[in-house]
Design a protein around this motif. Sequence first.
Motif, mmCIF file in Angstrom:
data_model
loop_
_atom_site.group_PDB
_atom_site.id
_atom_site.type_symbol
_atom_site.label_atom_id
_atom_site.label_comp_id
_atom_site.label_asym_id
_atom_site.label_seq_id
_atom_site.Cartn_x
_atom_site.Cartn_y
_atom_site.Cartn_z
ATOM 1 N N TYR A 30 0.838 -1.201 0.000
ATOM 2 C CA TYR A 30 0.000 0.000 0.000
ATOM 3 C C TYR A 30 0.868 1.245 0.000
ATOM 4 C CZ TYR A 30 -4.512 2.260 0.584
ATOM 5 O OH TYR A 30 -5.667 2.992 0.364
ATOM 6 N N ARG A 31 0.933 1.890 -1.153
ATOM 7 C CA ARG A 31 1.651 3.162 -1.240
ATOM 8 C C ARG A 31 0.702 4.175 -1.841
ATOM 9 N NH1 ARG A 31 7.922 1.405 -2.548
ATOM 10 N NH2 ARG A 31 8.157 0.637 -0.427
ATOM 11 N N GLY A 32 0.088 4.950 -0.992
ATOM 12 C CA GLY A 32 -0.892 5.900 -1.503
ATOM 13 C C GLY A 32 -1.702 6.495 -0.374
ATOM 14 N N PHE A 33 -2.890 6.963 -0.730
ATOM 15 C CA PHE A 33 -3.761 7.617 0.245
ATOM 16 C C PHE A 33 -4.755 6.616 0.828
ATOM 17 C CE2 PHE A 33 -2.610 11.042 -2.754
ATOM 18 C CZ PHE A 33 -2.141 11.992 -1.870
ATOM 19 N N VAL A 34 -5.025 6.749 2.106
ATOM 20 C CA VAL A 34 -6.173 6.079 2.716
ATOM 21 C C VAL A 34 -7.081 7.204 3.210
ATOM 22 C CG1 VAL A 34 -6.971 4.267 4.265
ATOM 23 C CG2 VAL A 34 -4.535 4.419 3.702
ATOM 24 N N PHE A 35 -8.298 7.197 2.741
ATOM 25 C CA PHE A 35 -9.296 8.196 3.129
ATOM 26 C C PHE A 35 -10.261 7.445 4.035
ATOM 27 C CE2 PHE A 35 -13.119 10.251 0.590
ATOM 28 C CZ PHE A 35 -13.845 10.436 1.740
ATOM 29 N N ILE A 36 -10.293 7.849 5.307
ATOM 30 C CA ILE A 36 -11.102 7.126 6.288
ATOM 31 C C ILE A 36 -12.316 7.967 6.654
ATOM 32 C CG2 ILE A 36 -11.057 5.837 8.461
ATOM 33 C CD1 ILE A 36 -8.014 5.827 8.322
ATOM 34 N N GLY A 37 -13.492 7.436 6.341
ATOM 35 C CA GLY A 37 -14.742 8.108 6.701
ATOM 36 C C GLY A 37 -15.121 7.671 8.102
ATOM 37 N N LEU A 38 -15.315 8.633 8.997
ATOM 38 C CA LEU A 38 -15.557 8.320 10.404
ATOM 39 C C LEU A 38 -16.896 8.847 10.870
ATOM 40 C CD1 LEU A 38 -12.142 9.588 11.845
ATOM 41 C CD2 LEU A 38 -12.784 7.200 11.470
ATOM 42 N N MET A 39 -17.476 8.140 11.841
ATOM 43 C CA MET A 39 -18.603 8.679 12.596
ATOM 44 C C MET A 39 -18.076 8.911 13.996
ATOM 45 S SD MET A 39 -21.821 9.429 12.225
ATOM 46 C CE MET A 39 -22.796 8.396 11.148
ATOM 47 N N VAL A 40 -18.245 10.121 14.501
ATOM 48 C CA VAL A 40 -17.761 10.435 15.836
ATOM 49 C C VAL A 40 -18.970 10.604 16.750
ATOM 50 C CG1 VAL A 40 -16.409 12.031 17.242
ATOM 51 C CG2 VAL A 40 -15.729 11.584 14.870
ATOM 52 N N ASP A 41 -19.039 9.755 17.759
ATOM 53 C CA ASP A 41 -20.147 9.777 18.712
ATOM 54 C C ASP A 41 -19.560 10.238 20.045
ATOM 55 O OD1 ASP A 41 -22.459 9.422 20.076
ATOM 56 O OD2 ASP A 41 -22.544 7.242 19.870
ATOM 57 N N GLY A 42 -19.854 11.476 20.424
ATOM 58 C CA GLY A 42 -19.185 12.055 21.588
ATOM 59 C C GLY A 42 -17.718 12.191 21.239
ATOM 60 N N ASN A 43 -16.861 11.447 21.964
ATOM 61 C CA ASN A 43 -15.455 11.486 21.541
ATOM 62 C C ASN A 43 -14.971 10.110 21.084
ATOM 63 O OD1 ASN A 43 -15.471 10.321 23.970
ATOM 64 N ND2 ASN A 43 -14.172 11.830 25.024
ATOM 65 N N ARG A 44 -15.937 9.243 20.676
ATOM 66 C CA ARG A 44 -15.572 7.917 20.175
ATOM 67 C C ARG A 44 -15.661 7.876 18.650
ATOM 68 N NH1 ARG A 44 -12.690 6.289 23.266
ATOM 69 N NH2 ARG A 44 -12.583 4.520 21.873
ATOM 70 N N PRO A 45 -14.548 7.642 17.966
ATOM 71 C CA PRO A 45 -14.606 7.527 16.509
ATOM 72 C C PRO A 45 -14.827 6.081 16.042
ATOM 73 C CG PRO A 45 -12.328 7.661 17.234
ATOM 74 C CD PRO A 45 -13.175 7.659 18.483
ATOM 75 N N TYR A 46 -15.645 5.902 15.017
ATOM 76 C CA TYR A 46 -15.888 4.591 14.391
ATOM 77 C C TYR A 46 -15.658 4.738 12.897
ATOM 78 C CZ TYR A 46 -18.266 3.612 18.766
ATOM 79 O OH TYR A 46 -18.547 3.450 20.093
ATOM 80 N N VAL A 47 -15.102 3.704 12.277
ATOM 81 C CA VAL A 47 -14.897 3.768 10.827
ATOM 82 C C VAL A 47 -16.200 3.410 10.118
ATOM 83 C CG1 VAL A 47 -13.630 2.838 8.852
ATOM 84 C CG2 VAL A 47 -12.454 3.171 11.043
ATOM 85 N N ILE A 48 -16.641 4.300 9.237
ATOM 86 C CA ILE A 48 -17.792 3.998 8.369
ATOM 87 C C ILE A 48 -17.292 3.312 7.112
ATOM 88 C CG2 ILE A 48 -19.590 5.000 6.932
ATOM 89 C CD1 ILE A 48 -19.971 7.165 8.868
ATOM 90 N N GLU A 49 -16.214 3.850 6.574
ATOM 91 C CA GLU A 49 -15.689 3.262 5.337
ATOM 92 C C GLU A 49 -14.244 3.684 5.133
ATOM 93 O OE1 GLU A 49 -17.129 4.848 1.669
ATOM 94 O OE2 GLU A 49 -17.025 6.904 2.372
ATOM 95 N N TYR A 50 -13.568 2.845 4.359
ATOM 96 C CA TYR A 50 -12.239 3.202 3.860
ATOM 97 C C TYR A 50 -12.378 3.507 2.370
ATOM 98 C CZ TYR A 50 -9.759 0.823 7.755
ATOM 99 O OH TYR A 50 -9.256 0.429 8.962
ATOM 100 N N ASN A 51 -11.586 4.481 1.897
ATOM 101 C CA ASN A 51 -11.432 4.661 0.450
ATOM 102 C C ASN A 51 -9.943 4.597 0.159
ATOM 103 O OD1 ASN A 51 -14.251 5.302 -0.337
ATOM 104 N ND2 ASN A 51 -13.925 7.011 1.054
ATOM 105 N N CYS A 52 -9.610 4.114 -1.021
ATOM 106 C CA CYS A 52 -8.191 3.881 -1.326
ATOM 107 C C CYS A 52 -7.590 5.029 -2.127
ATOM 108 C CB CYS A 52 -8.038 2.559 -2.067
ATOM 109 S SG CYS A 52 -8.909 2.504 -3.640
ATOM 110 N N ARG A 53 -8.119 6.226 -1.944
ATOM 111 C CA ARG A 53 -7.786 7.395 -2.768
ATOM 112 C C ARG A 53 -8.189 8.630 -1.991
ATOM 113 N NH1 ARG A 53 -13.004 9.028 -3.171
ATOM 114 N NH2 ARG A 53 -14.416 7.299 -2.820
ATOM 115 N N MET A 54 -7.939 9.798 -2.527
ATOM 116 C CA MET A 54 -8.418 11.027 -1.899
ATOM 117 C C MET A 54 -9.899 11.226 -2.226
ATOM 118 S SD MET A 54 -6.238 12.545 -0.003
ATOM 119 C CE MET A 54 -6.916 14.212 0.157
ATOM 120 N N GLY A 55 -10.551 12.110 -1.493
ATOM 121 C CA GLY A 55 -11.972 12.383 -1.723
ATOM 122 C C GLY A 55 -12.160 13.550 -2.671
#
Length: 427
Positions: A270-295
């Motif tokens: 893996y040499r590139g961008f990881v774009f991580i979509g997060l849901m933050v509930d209070g101060n807890r982050p959860y991953v909604i999705e990964y993308n293998c590129r920029m947004g």
Amino acid sequence: MNVLILGSGGREHALAWKVAQSPLCQKLFIAPGNPGTATLGTNLPIAVSDFPAIRTACTEHQIRLVLVGPEDPLVNGLTDFLEAADELPGLLVIGPSQQGAQLEGSKAFAKSFMIRHGIPTAAYREFTSENFDAGLHYLSDHPLPIVLKADGLAAGKGVVIATDHAQAIRTFTEMIREAKFGAAGSKVVIEQFLQGIEMSVFVLTNGEEYLLLPAAKDYKRIGEGDTGLNTGGMGAVSPVPFATPGLMRTIEEEIVRPTIRGLKQENIRYRGFVFIGLMVDGNRPYVIEYNCRMGDPETEVVMPRLRSDLLELLIATGKGELNRKNLETDPRAAATVVAVSGGYPESYHKGFPITGTEEVDPDCLLFHMGTGSQNGQLVTQGGRVLSLTAFGDTIAGAVARAQSEQAKIHYEGKYLRRDIGHEFPEL
Ligand code: AMP
Ligand code: GLY
């Protein structure tokens, strides 16, 4: 060195704008590019899906670094294809291997990866035609709302949030039995609905070390107040005011580091961008999705806030030397407001003349997303047409500026959201 950027949207225009500023960039090529990228380098009429033509262009133009913008070629193995070409020794390809791109290409792969590495995400189950009846049963007992995701790439349309059981069962049946999302929906991930507020983090990695780029928040719905259909993104802001240093530390420790470590442990190149979509509930982050590129349109606020030389960072990424690099960012806020074609994200007309672009203030940035040129006249050529980025001392200030500059541009059916950054009126 000579650089080739693949893609044709606002993301690629913003990447080209940033790469073109590097003293390390000799000739810049964009394939296929758009009228915006044509002002920064040479557009090559090659589709991102035409791997042999891309390989030939790399030889012909003595390309040393290829930056892949969109996900499709990555999921289809372009990086592996170019890296295996004998005639391209030492070519640096920025974008993960086909296996790495599965983080975006398969929701089921991404979910099981997260479970293997203890990365916080919504609880889930996966179903295919083989256990269809078990899926129906699972759905009828599941608390509402229920999130259904087609496993494969579905151009951003593969996620349905069902608010009642009948809708969930209908969607599930359409995905698996009626192939509404084609092969992408032959496997379906059903997951718990997460509460909270969304944000995105962007990681540049060589598979071992990483840099965190500025975080951003995008606005996916077509309508003001986050209503209506999902789009590719109607605007974005950066930084994200609620992403405090404490929250960013948690994200780094619980999500970013385990992700990069997991890729390494599983021998995924893996040499590139990881774009991580997060849901933050209070101060807890959860991953909604990964993308293998920029947004897109996030790149249109992230790149303008990057002070470091992007090409230098990409070279370090490609060579596996990212540990020697630091990142410098612009403390100002940036906002981008996207103008779309009337009717988008459903059907819309193309080919309307665009006027007023030359009146945009030079301290703002106009990125082309879906434009074309007809007899020398700039015309609309896509759903999302132009993304206008402005800076400000506050997010509200940057948004106001982006809006007033967007207002100088005209074409038939132009639509934009006037409430980008609405959660942050004072910030
Ligand atoms: P995705 O294509 O995975 O980014 O999903 C599209 C959108 O659906 C996300 O940006 C979220 O707004 C929403 N979404 C996806 N998964 C969930 C979830 N588990 N809980 C709540 N909302 C979700
Ligand atoms: N703006 C969301 C994406 O690029 O996927």
